[in-house]
Write a protein that holds these residues in place. Structure first.
Motif, PDB file in Angstrom:
ATOM      1  N   GLY A  49      -4.899  11.555  74.684  1.00 18.07           N
ATOM      2  CA  GLY A  49      -5.001  11.660  73.232  1.00 18.07           C
ATOM      3  C   GLY A  49      -5.364  10.356  72.549  1.00 18.07           C
ATOM      4  N   ALA A  50      -4.769   9.244  72.977  1.00 23.62           N
ATOM      5  CA  ALA A  50      -5.088   7.944  72.367  1.00 23.62           C
ATOM      6  C   ALA A  50      -6.548   7.589  72.608  1.00 23.62           C
ATOM      7  CB  ALA A  50      -4.162   6.864  72.924  1.00 23.62           C
ATOM      8  N   CYS A  51      -7.055   7.875  73.792  1.00 26.64           N
ATOM      9  CA  CYS A  51      -8.462   7.594  74.094  1.00 26.64           C
ATOM     10  C   CYS A  51      -9.384   8.506  73.297  1.00 26.64           C
ATOM     11  CB  CYS A  51      -8.730   7.726  75.592  1.00 26.64           C
ATOM     12  SG  CYS A  51      -7.983   6.380  76.536  1.00 26.64           S
ATOM     13  N   ARG A  52      -8.995   9.751  73.119  1.00 29.60           N
ATOM     14  CA  ARG A  52      -9.808  10.668  72.305  1.00 29.60           C
ATOM     15  C   ARG A  52      -9.950  10.124  70.887  1.00 29.60           C
ATOM     16  NH1 ARG A  52      -8.264  16.767  74.452  1.00 29.60           N
ATOM     17  NH2 ARG A  52      -7.941  16.095  76.597  1.00 29.60           N
ATOM     18  N   GLN A  53      -8.851   9.613  70.351  1.00 26.32           N
ATOM     19  CA  GLN A  53      -8.891   9.052  68.998  1.00 26.32           C
ATOM     20  C   GLN A  53      -9.808   7.833  68.948  1.00 26.32           C
ATOM     21  OE1 GLN A  53      -7.516  10.385  66.181  1.00 26.32           O
ATOM     22  NE2 GLN A  53      -8.602   8.779  65.081  1.00 26.32           N
ATOM     23  N   ALA A  54      -9.758   6.978  69.964  1.00 29.80           N
ATOM     24  CA  ALA A  54     -10.626   5.787  69.996  1.00 29.80           C
ATOM     25  C   ALA A  54     -12.096   6.193  70.121  1.00 29.80           C
ATOM     26  CB  ALA A  54     -10.222   4.875  71.150  1.00 29.80           C
ATOM     27  N   ILE A  55     -12.383   7.185  70.948  1.00 28.97           N
ATOM     28  CA  ILE A  55     -13.768   7.628  71.131  1.00 28.97           C
ATOM     29  C   ILE A  55     -14.310   8.236  69.846  1.00 28.97           C
ATOM     30  CG2 ILE A  55     -15.296   9.197  72.409  1.00 28.97           C
ATOM     31  CD1 ILE A  55     -13.194   8.927  74.769  1.00 28.97           C
ATOM     32  N   VAL A  56     -13.501   9.056  69.178  1.00 24.06           N
ATOM     33  CA  VAL A  56     -13.983   9.689  67.940  1.00 24.06           C
ATOM     34  C   VAL A  56     -14.260   8.638  66.870  1.00 24.06           C
ATOM     35  CG1 VAL A  56     -11.839  10.236  66.669  1.00 24.06           C
ATOM     36  CG2 VAL A  56     -13.782  11.792  66.576  1.00 24.06           C
ATOM     37  N   GLU A  57     -13.509   7.558  66.877  1.00 26.88           N
ATOM     38  CA  GLU A  57     -13.762   6.476  65.916  1.00 26.88           C
ATOM     39  C   GLU A  57     -15.189   5.949  66.077  1.00 26.88           C
ATOM     40  OE1 GLU A  57     -12.719   3.835  62.805  1.00 26.88           O
ATOM     41  OE2 GLU A  57     -11.554   5.511  63.596  1.00 26.88           O
ATOM     42  N   TYR A  58     -15.633   5.825  67.323  1.00 26.16           N
ATOM     43  CA  TYR A  58     -16.989   5.335  67.579  1.00 26.16           C
ATOM     44  C   TYR A  58     -18.041   6.398  67.283  1.00 26.16           C
ATOM     45  CZ  TYR A  58     -15.528   0.786  69.053  1.00 26.16           C
ATOM     46  OH  TYR A  58     -15.025  -0.496  69.048  1.00 26.16           O
ATOM     47  N   GLU A  59     -17.717   7.668  67.515  1.00 26.49           N
ATOM     48  CA  GLU A  59     -18.652   8.730  67.118  1.00 26.49           C
ATOM     49  C   GLU A  59     -18.867   8.708  65.602  1.00 26.49           C
ATOM     50  OE1 GLU A  59     -18.671  12.329  70.378  1.00 26.49           O
ATOM     51  OE2 GLU A  59     -17.632  12.676  68.491  1.00 26.49           O
ATOM     52  N   VAL A  60     -17.791   8.569  64.857  1.00 28.32           N
ATOM     53  CA  VAL A  60     -17.883   8.531  63.392  1.00 28.32           C
ATOM     54  C   VAL A  60     -18.650   7.283  62.966  1.00 28.32           C
ATOM     55  CG1 VAL A  60     -16.531   8.271  61.264  1.00 28.32           C
ATOM     56  CG2 VAL A  60     -15.821   9.927  63.000  1.00 28.32           C
ATOM     57  N   LYS A  61     -18.340   6.142  63.572  1.00 28.34           N
ATOM     58  CA  LYS A  61     -18.998   4.878  63.227  1.00 28.34           C
ATOM     59  C   LYS A  61     -20.504   4.956  63.447  1.00 28.34           C
ATOM     60  CE  LYS A  61     -19.426   0.164  64.953  1.00 28.34           C
ATOM     61  NZ  LYS A  61     -19.118  -0.687  66.080  1.00 28.34           N
ATOM     62  N   GLN A  62     -20.919   5.499  64.586  1.00 26.06           N
ATOM     63  CA  GLN A  62     -22.351   5.513  64.908  1.00 26.06           C
ATOM     64  C   GLN A  62     -23.074   6.758  64.397  1.00 26.06           C
ATOM     65  OE1 GLN A  62     -22.051   5.003  69.181  1.00 26.06           O
ATOM     66  NE2 GLN A  62     -22.484   7.160  69.573  1.00 26.06           N
ATOM     67  N   LYS A  63     -22.319   7.698  63.844  1.00 20.43           N
ATOM     68  CA  LYS A  63     -22.872   8.935  63.280  1.00 20.43           C
ATOM     69  C   LYS A  63     -23.665   9.739  64.315  1.00 20.43           C
ATOM     70  CE  LYS A  63     -23.027   7.239  58.574  1.00 20.43           C
ATOM     71  NZ  LYS A  63     -23.248   5.859  58.302  1.00 20.43           N
ATOM     72  N   GLU A  64     -23.269   9.618  65.565  1.00 21.65           N
ATOM     73  CA  GLU A  64     -23.882  10.388  66.654  1.00 21.65           C
ATOM     74  C   GLU A  64     -22.829  10.707  67.700  1.00 21.65           C
ATOM     75  OE1 GLU A  64     -27.499   8.942  68.418  1.00 21.65           O
ATOM     76  OE2 GLU A  64     -28.279   8.326  66.459  1.00 21.65           O
ATOM     77  N   ALA A  65     -22.971  11.857  68.293  1.00 20.36           N
ATOM     78  CA  ALA A  65     -22.036  12.295  69.331  1.00 20.36           C
ATOM     79  C   ALA A  65     -22.188  11.437  70.585  1.00 20.36           C
ATOM     80  CB  ALA A  65     -22.287  13.754  69.671  1.00 20.36           C
TER      81      ALA A  65
END
Length: 160
Positions: free
Chosen positions: A113-129
């Motif tokens: 779960g903690a890693c999922r949250q960190a990964i989604v932060e980068y998806e949001v930042k870069q605006k790409e999956a």
């Protein structure tokens, strides 16, 4: 009251041989990273490899500590290193290989779960999956086209 149904789409491959060659290479790099894990307490080693848009591969392995909360997962080690080393490069794909050093691990192991949250932060930042491939030591490989499939109700900067 209204019922809301949330669905995720994942792709399951029977083995590494079924995935594209470039992804096989990234999984091999994740396996090499896994060999560098420091996991004397859990005996559970994880390796992650990230492909950046410029073609560079960034690695991470889990690093434990006798004070358990002080350790860091492979996925976050890699993603934070990518953010520090190449802050303007988008992360295209992530490969994860995980398993016990005591018992064979043949089931795919997704990010915690903690890693999922960190990964989604980068998806949001870069605006790409970010494509995510994960597996155990052997066996099936799971592909998610985006972290949103693994964490559909995200907590991000839009709520702050």
């Amino acid at each position: 009251m209204k019922e809301v149904k949330i669905e995720s789409t994942l792709y399951v491959y029977d083995s590494l041989n079924e995935i594209p060659q470039d992804v096989q290479h990234l999984m091999e790099q994740a396996s090499i990273a896994r060999d560098k894990a420091y996991a004397p307490y859990s005996k559970f080693s994880v390796g992650a490899a990230l492909l950046l848009e410029n073609g560079e591969i960034i690695y991470g392995s889990n690093q434990e500590n006798a004070s358990y909360p002080s350790g860091l997962c492979a996925e976050r080690t890699a993603i934070y290193y990518a953010g520090a080393k190449c802050p303007n490069q988008k992360i295209v794909r992530m490969a994860i290989i995980a398993g016990s050093r005591i018992n064979p691990t043949t089931s795919p192991i997704p990010p915690c779960g903690a890693c999922r949250q960190a990964i989604v932060e980068y998806e949001v930042k870069q605006k790409e999956a970010i494509e995510i491939y994960f597996m155990g030591e052997t066996g099936k490989v799971v592909k998610s086209s985006s972290l949103a499939n693994l964490l559909p109700l995200v907590f991000d900067k839009s709520v702050l």
